[in-house]
Write a protein that holds these residues in place. Sequence first.
Motif, PDB file in Angstrom:
ATOM      1  N   ALA A 170      29.459  21.522  64.967  1.00  0.00           N
ATOM      2  CA  ALA A 170      28.586  22.650  65.334  1.00  0.00           C
ATOM      3  C   ALA A 170      27.727  22.272  66.538  1.00  0.00           C
ATOM      4  N   PHE A 219      31.538  12.541  60.334  1.00  0.00           N
ATOM      5  CA  PHE A 219      30.997  13.202  59.147  1.00  0.00           C
ATOM      6  C   PHE A 219      30.365  12.141  58.267  1.00  0.00           C
ATOM      7  N   TRP A 220      29.467  12.560  57.395  1.00  0.00           N
ATOM      8  CA  TRP A 220      28.933  11.606  56.416  1.00  0.00           C
ATOM      9  C   TRP A 220      28.761  12.282  55.072  1.00  0.00           C
ATOM     10  N   GLY A 247      21.716  28.772  62.131  1.00  0.00           N
ATOM     11  CA  GLY A 247      22.009  27.523  61.424  1.00  0.00           C
ATOM     12  C   GLY A 247      22.111  26.383  62.420  1.00  0.00           C
ATOM     13  N   GLU A 298      20.924  40.845  59.418  1.00  0.00           N
ATOM     14  CA  GLU A 298      22.370  40.582  59.408  1.00  0.00           C
ATOM     15  C   GLU A 298      23.058  41.417  60.490  1.00  0.00           C
ATOM     16  N   VAL A 299      23.850  40.758  61.309  1.00  0.00           N
ATOM     17  CA  VAL A 299      24.643  41.484  62.305  1.00  0.00           C
ATOM     18  C   VAL A 299      25.888  42.025  61.609  1.00  0.00           C
ATOM     19  N   LYS A 305      21.836  17.042  48.670  1.00  0.00           N
ATOM     20  CA  LYS A 305      21.424  15.622  48.639  1.00  0.00           C
ATOM     21  C   LYS A 305      19.905  15.550  48.412  1.00  0.00           C
ATOM     22  N   GLU A 334      34.221  21.678  59.511  1.00  0.00           N
ATOM     23  CA  GLU A 334      32.954  22.027  58.852  1.00  0.00           C
ATOM     24  C   GLU A 334      32.066  20.800  58.866  1.00  0.00           C
ATOM     25  N   SER A 335      31.405  20.576  59.984  1.00  0.00           N
ATOM     26  CA  SER A 335      30.504  19.424  60.090  1.00  0.00           C
ATOM     27  C   SER A 335      29.393  19.729  61.082  1.00  0.00           C
ATOM     28  N   PRO A 382      22.954  19.837  55.239  1.00  0.00           N
ATOM     29  CA  PRO A 382      23.430  18.724  54.394  1.00  0.00           C
ATOM     30  C   PRO A 382      22.463  18.299  53.282  1.00  0.00           C
ATOM     31  N   GLY A 398      31.038  26.152  65.707  1.00  0.00           N
ATOM     32  CA  GLY A 398      30.713  25.667  64.363  1.00  0.00           C
ATOM     33  C   GLY A 398      31.806  25.952  63.346  1.00  0.00           C
ATOM     34  N   LEU A 421      20.839  19.995  51.321  1.00  0.00           N
ATOM     35  CA  LEU A 421      20.822  20.934  50.192  1.00  0.00           C
ATOM     36  C   LEU A 421      21.585  20.393  48.980  1.00  0.00           C
ATOM     37  N   VAL A 445      24.144  34.711  67.237  1.00  0.00           N
ATOM     38  CA  VAL A 445      24.177  35.245  65.874  1.00  0.00           C
ATOM     39  C   VAL A 445      24.399  34.075  64.916  1.00  0.00           C
TER      40      VAL A 445
HETATM   41  C1  LIG Z   1      25.456  21.688  50.765  1.00  0.00           C
HETATM   42  C2  LIG Z   1      26.071  21.293  52.070  1.00  0.00           C
HETATM   43  C3  LIG Z   1      26.165  19.947  52.403  1.00  0.00           C
HETATM   44  C4  LIG Z   1      26.727  19.570  53.618  1.00  0.00           C
HETATM   45  N1  LIG Z   1      26.783  18.245  53.943  1.00  0.00           N
HETATM   46  C5  LIG Z   1      27.229  17.878  55.169  1.00  0.00           C
HETATM   47  C6  LIG Z   1      27.196  16.510  55.577  1.00  0.00           C
HETATM   48  O1  LIG Z   1      26.809  15.636  54.813  1.00  0.00           O
HETATM   49  N2  LIG Z   1      27.619  16.217  56.833  1.00  0.00           N
HETATM   50  C7  LIG Z   1      28.059  17.165  57.699  1.00  0.00           C
HETATM   51  O2  LIG Z   1      28.421  16.853  58.836  1.00  0.00           O
HETATM   52  N3  LIG Z   1      28.127  18.462  57.326  1.00  0.00           N
HETATM   53  C8  LIG Z   1      27.715  18.828  56.089  1.00  0.00           C
HETATM   54  N4  LIG Z   1      27.752  20.150  55.724  1.00  0.00           N
HETATM   55  C9  LIG Z   1      28.367  21.125  56.638  1.00  0.00           C
HETATM   56  C10 LIG Z   1      27.395  21.575  57.697  1.00  0.00           C
HETATM   57  O3  LIG Z   1      26.163  21.941  57.134  1.00  0.00           O
HETATM   58  C11 LIG Z   1      28.019  22.741  58.439  1.00  0.00           C
HETATM   59  O4  LIG Z   1      29.208  22.281  59.024  1.00  0.00           O
HETATM   60  C12 LIG Z   1      27.085  23.285  59.504  1.00  0.00           C
HETATM   61  O5  LIG Z   1      25.944  23.842  58.921  1.00  0.00           O
HETATM   62  C13 LIG Z   1      27.822  24.327  60.344  1.00  0.00           C
HETATM   63  O6  LIG Z   1      26.941  24.933  61.232  1.00  0.00           O
HETATM   64  P1  LIG Z   1      27.157  26.456  61.637  1.00  0.00           P
HETATM   65  O7  LIG Z   1      26.113  26.760  62.648  1.00  0.00           O
HETATM   66  O8  LIG Z   1      28.571  26.698  61.950  1.00  0.00           O
HETATM   67  O9  LIG Z   1      26.862  27.266  60.295  1.00  0.00           O
HETATM   68  P2  LIG Z   1      25.555  27.329  59.406  1.00  0.00           P
HETATM   69  O10 LIG Z   1      24.705  26.124  59.573  1.00  0.00           O
HETATM   70  O11 LIG Z   1      26.003  27.685  58.050  1.00  0.00           O
HETATM   71  O12 LIG Z   1      24.742  28.565  60.027  1.00  0.00           O
HETATM   72  C14 LIG Z   1      25.240  29.862  60.000  1.00  0.00           C
HETATM   73  C15 LIG Z   1      24.090  30.830  59.800  1.00  0.00           C
HETATM   74  O13 LIG Z   1      24.521  32.136  60.138  1.00  0.00           O
HETATM   75  C16 LIG Z   1      24.078  33.047  59.153  1.00  0.00           C
HETATM   76  N5  LIG Z   1      24.914  34.244  59.221  1.00  0.00           N
HETATM   77  C17 LIG Z   1      26.173  34.410  58.739  1.00  0.00           C
HETATM   78  N6  LIG Z   1      26.627  35.655  59.017  1.00  0.00           N
HETATM   79  C18 LIG Z   1      25.645  36.270  59.691  1.00  0.00           C
HETATM   80  C19 LIG Z   1      25.513  37.579  60.243  1.00  0.00           C
HETATM   81  N7  LIG Z   1      26.500  38.470  60.180  1.00  0.00           N
HETATM   82  N8  LIG Z   1      24.335  37.913  60.854  1.00  0.00           N
HETATM   83  C20 LIG Z   1      23.320  37.000  60.933  1.00  0.00           C
HETATM   84  N9  LIG Z   1      23.403  35.763  60.431  1.00  0.00           N
HETATM   85  C21 LIG Z   1      24.543  35.395  59.827  1.00  0.00           C
HETATM   86  C22 LIG Z   1      24.210  32.240  57.889  1.00  0.00           C
HETATM   87  O14 LIG Z   1      23.477  32.784  56.810  1.00  0.00           O
HETATM   88  C23 LIG Z   1      23.621  30.908  58.354  1.00  0.00           C
HETATM   89  O15 LIG Z   1      22.228  30.916  58.291  1.00  0.00           O
HETATM   90  C24 LIG Z   1      27.207  20.551  54.512  1.00  0.00           C
HETATM   91  C25 LIG Z   1      27.123  21.910  54.153  1.00  0.00           C
HETATM   92  C26 LIG Z   1      26.560  22.282  52.959  1.00  0.00           C
HETATM   93  C27 LIG Z   1      26.476  23.737  52.590  1.00  0.00           C
END
Ligand SMILES: Cc1cc2nc3c(=O)[nH]c(=O)nc-3n(C[C@H](O)[C@H](O)[C@H](O)COP(=O)(O)OP(=O)(O)OC[C@H]3O[C@@H](n4cnc5c(N)ncnc54)[C@H](O)[C@@H]3O)c2cc1C
Length: 406
Positions: free
Chosen positions: A300, A324-325, A12, A81-82, A49, A295-296, A45, A277, A47, A9
């Motif tokens: 994840a 991280f960067w 990302g 969406e779950v 930059k 949060e990186s 990231p 993640g 988004l 689920v």
């Molecule tokens: C603008 C921005 C800049 C960043 N810059 C950096 C950087 O420079 N370096 C770095 O290391 N990290 C950076 N990060 C952080 C990094 O992107 C996150 O740590 C990473 O994306 C985490 O991965 P994730 O899989 O946990 O979550 P995500 O990548 O956010 O993926 C989660 C996905 O699950 C979806 N979702 C949520 N709930 C549900 C549901 N109930 N059902 C179905 N889908 C769902 C969300 O919409 C999303 O698509 C940045 C984040 C952002 C927003």
Amino acid sequence: MQDYDVVIVGAGHGGAQAAIALRQAKFDGTIAVIGDEPDLPYERPPLSKEYLAGDKPFDRILIRPASFWQERGVEMLLGREVTAVDPVAHRVMTADGKSFGYRHLIWATGGAPRRLTCAGHDLAGVHTVRTRADADRMMAELAHVERAVVIGGGYIGLEAAAVLAKFGKQVTLLEALPRVLARVAGEPLSRFYEAEHRASGVDVRLGVAVDCILGRDGRVSGVRLADGEIVPAEMVIVGIGIVPAVAPLLDAGAAGGSGVAVDAQCRTSLADVFAIGDCALHANAYADGAAIRLESVQNANDQATVVAKTIAGQDAAYHAVPWFWSNQYDLKLQTVGLSSGHDAAVLRGDPATRSFSLVYLKKGRVIALDCVNAVKDYVQGRKLVESGAVVAPERLADATVPLKEM
Ligand SMILES: Cc1cc2nc3c(=O)[nH]c(=O)nc-3n(C[C@H](O)[C@H](O)[C@H](O)COP(=O)(O)OP(=O)(O)OC[C@H]3O[C@@H](n4cnc5c(N)ncnc54)[C@H](O)[C@@H]3O)c2cc1C
């Protein structure tokens, strides 16, 4: 309704890497990735930059092309969406009334941007930056924006401010704490970035509280501060952190709070359910074993790989060194380790040269580095962090001696 060996689920960073790593681990069961965004997994990231700056089109930030997922038999169920999990029946339910069975469930949902609660928070022109759609909405408005206010002096706020300043916008950055990056970095780094932003024309305001967002005809027109001052703006960007997207899992009985609690294999307290993640609350060796969320992208990806190996029957445990960067202007910041809890910080090099590092110590041991345009320090410093090396501050401060010699 359809059943899968693995349901992931969240499409990302973590979700995508979990599917990639499962196939790399020779897992040949069925895999479905359910994501609420309409797009295939993409890098987040950029988004704030290169994507926001218009320097990289969307297809260049896709984590893998569509053909990759098809060839590996990874089913992408997007725009769904779950909303609930039935841990006994091993099923997830989606908002469109469907349900999917799983043998293993990987929860990789990241978080939703924390929103302001003050008056005017929902006016048109008030943005958060988490998804492609968020960035696209901002980009579509930019031509009509002269003045922008960024609320929050964390990485995302600072990066967005840098992009807008480069576009020639008049940017005001509001930070409630006495310095930017206060939660993640030492004071010299904060002061350096504040000075860089000011030199690029950003009006950096510290220790200020927002009273409300002002609007005209449903659109933002400015921000009123607690002291009554009004900062006019046609766009407001809010970068004040995220709220982990874990409600369906907690409702199903998973242990947690601000995140889902996981063990070293990223198992939640629910049978056959893993979490990875941004939403995974894990004991981190680089935070003295405290339960934290990271949060990186690194976190994840690394947690996804641990889960994939575990499901594929291989031994794995999460103990990766965090890194991280952040890119702002021509400055590339790279961090390794976690600096929170440091009791000393040593400056290595001169910030005036725009290439330096800050080395964090706790009880004499190196626990983290923040390196600005200093790739060598970053690469060589990682070993010091991994081994918890004890190095005299005077030696660390001597930038003529490479860290690898310490
Ligand atoms: C603008 C921005 C800049 C960043 N810059 C950096 C950087 O420079 N370096 C770095 O290391 N990290 C950076 N990060 C952080 C990094 O992107 C996150 O740590 C990473 O994306 C985490 O991965 P994730 O899989 O946990 O979550 P995500 O990548 O956010 O993926 C989660 C996905 O699950 C979806 N979702 C949520 N709930 C549900 C549901 N109930 N059902 C179905 N889908 C769902 C969300 O919409 C999303 O698509 C940045 C984040 C952002 C927003």
